[in-house]
Enzyme design. Structure first.
Site, mmCIF file in Angstrom:
data_model
loop_
_atom_site.group_PDB
_atom_site.id
_atom_site.type_symbol
_atom_site.label_atom_id
_atom_site.label_comp_id
_atom_site.label_asym_id
_atom_site.label_seq_id
_atom_site.Cartn_x
_atom_site.Cartn_y
_atom_site.Cartn_z
ATOM 1 N N SER A 1 -68.251 -71.894 -31.876
ATOM 2 C CA SER A 1 -67.398 -73.086 -32.044
ATOM 3 C C SER A 1 -68.199 -74.354 -32.385
ATOM 4 O O SER A 1 -67.619 -75.384 -32.701
ATOM 5 C CB SER A 1 -66.620 -73.339 -30.746
ATOM 6 N N ASN B 1 -69.288 -84.077 -15.882
ATOM 7 C CA ASN B 1 -67.867 -84.262 -16.155
ATOM 8 C C ASN B 1 -67.230 -84.767 -14.848
ATOM 9 O O ASN B 1 -67.942 -85.006 -13.861
ATOM 10 C CB ASN B 1 -67.220 -82.976 -16.694
ATOM 11 N N ALA C 1 -67.787 -76.928 -24.813
ATOM 12 C CA ALA C 1 -67.469 -78.290 -25.294
ATOM 13 C C ALA C 1 -68.468 -79.290 -24.711
ATOM 14 O O ALA C 1 -69.018 -80.140 -25.429
ATOM 15 C CB ALA C 1 -66.048 -78.674 -24.897
ATOM 16 N N GLY C 2 -68.719 -79.178 -23.397
ATOM 17 C CA GLY C 2 -69.689 -80.075 -22.754
ATOM 18 C C GLY C 2 -71.084 -79.856 -23.316
ATOM 19 O O GLY C 2 -71.842 -80.815 -23.522
#
Ligand code: RIB
Length: 306
Positions: free
Chosen positions: A294, A187, A253-254
């Site tokens: 998630s 990121n 998320a990553g």
């Protein structure tokens, strides 16, 4: 879909304790959380789950403790379509733990106790070498001992296996390790730590990518949050836009991006399709709470893309 491509994730397994707080506590401050969640996590496990739920044929190389949670984790990984035959139990060790604060903006800070993840030694990699040499794509992160990550990357390189490194949590990496990697997925923060270039714009991303190409990595994918992904293949760079969603929780998320990306890239060999699929998976993940709680299934990602 080419179901015969095999993917391997080598990495960590944690049990995450997530406390939602109005702000991150300062030294000496005690804060009351507004929500508490215990969920299965660990960067390696999250990436394996993302791949399994995306439809990959995937084996996961990892270690759990000889505790009840280690057993529960393995049962869950099986339900997520993952071959867990190489997951070993580290005798006398606890399963890895992550203590996570999540603030109102969806940002997080994480403290880790490696526990059984420290048992993922070079001897373990050597013992399971055939799993790596028989696969089409290997996905690595940095939450297990670095010498084992290097051993796995060397093995994959010797056998011409596509090797992806998600350099998280970021730490200084040897030129030797970087030269064995085909695709790196930092990121913005990780890209800056690896290159010294602060990534604020597309031009910065291009410069950081060039620096990583000089280390011998053909493909650099810098994830830019809701601005998308900077993709640079052999020095040809472009930004691929992401999806604008309301962010609830950025945990995993990553990881979701990485697991979904490699699954789809092995199926299609197409950057655009694989990145779109992975960005959709990550967009769904940030709209939900927790790590593995998630991560979406393939059908949800396809619906989102429609
Ligand atoms: O990337 C998110 C993960 O980092 C969490 O699940 C936690 O276990 C830490 O490893």
């Amino acid at each position: 879909m080419q179901a015969n491509k095999k993917m391997v994730v080598l990495g960590s397994i944690n049990i995450d304790h997530v406390l939602q707080v109005p702000h991150f506590p300062k030294p000496g401050e005690t804060l009351s959380g507004t929500h508490y969640l215990m969920s299965f996590g660990g960067k390696g496990a999250n990436q394996a789950v993302a791949a399994g739920r995306s439809g990959a044929s995937i084996a996961f190389m990892a270690c759990v403790g000889d505790d009840e949670v280690g057993q529960l984790l393995r049962e869950q990984l099986l339900k997520d379509n993952i071959d867990i035959s190489t997951i070993e139990v580290a005798e006398g060790e606890a399963t890895g733990v992550a203590m996570i604060y999540l603030d109102d903006q969806g940002e997080n800070t994480i403290g880790i106790y490696p526990g059984a993840n420290a048992s993922l030694t070079t001897a373990y990699v050597e013992k399971h070498r055939q799993v790596i040499t028989a696969c089409d794509g290997l996905l690595l992160q940095l939450e297990t001992p670095l010498e084992s990550v290097l051993a796995a990357a060397k093995l994959a390189h010797q056998h011409d296996i596509l090797t992806v490194l998600n350099p998280a949590p970021v730490q200084p990496l040897s030129d030797e390790l970087l030269s064995l990697i085909d695709i790196i997925t930092p990121n913005e923060t990780e890209a800056e730590a690896l290159t010294g270039i602060s990534v604020q714009s597309d031009q910065d991303a291009e410069q950081a990518a060039r620096c990583l190409h000089h280390k011998g990595i053909d493909t650099v994918m810098i994830t830019l949050g809701n601005r998308g992904v900077w993709l640079s293949v052999n020095g040809q760079g472009q930004r691929i836009a992401g999806y604008d969603v309301t962010v609830k929780d950025t945990i995993a998320a990553g990881d979701t991006f990485n697991g979904a990306f490699l699954c789809r890239y092995l199926e299609t060999a197409d950057w655009q399709q694989a990145i779109d699929f992975a960005q959709a998976a990550a967009a769904i993940a940030v709209s939900r709470q927790g790590a593995q709680t998630s991560i979406p299934w393939r059908g949800e990602i396809i619906d989102f893309l429609k």
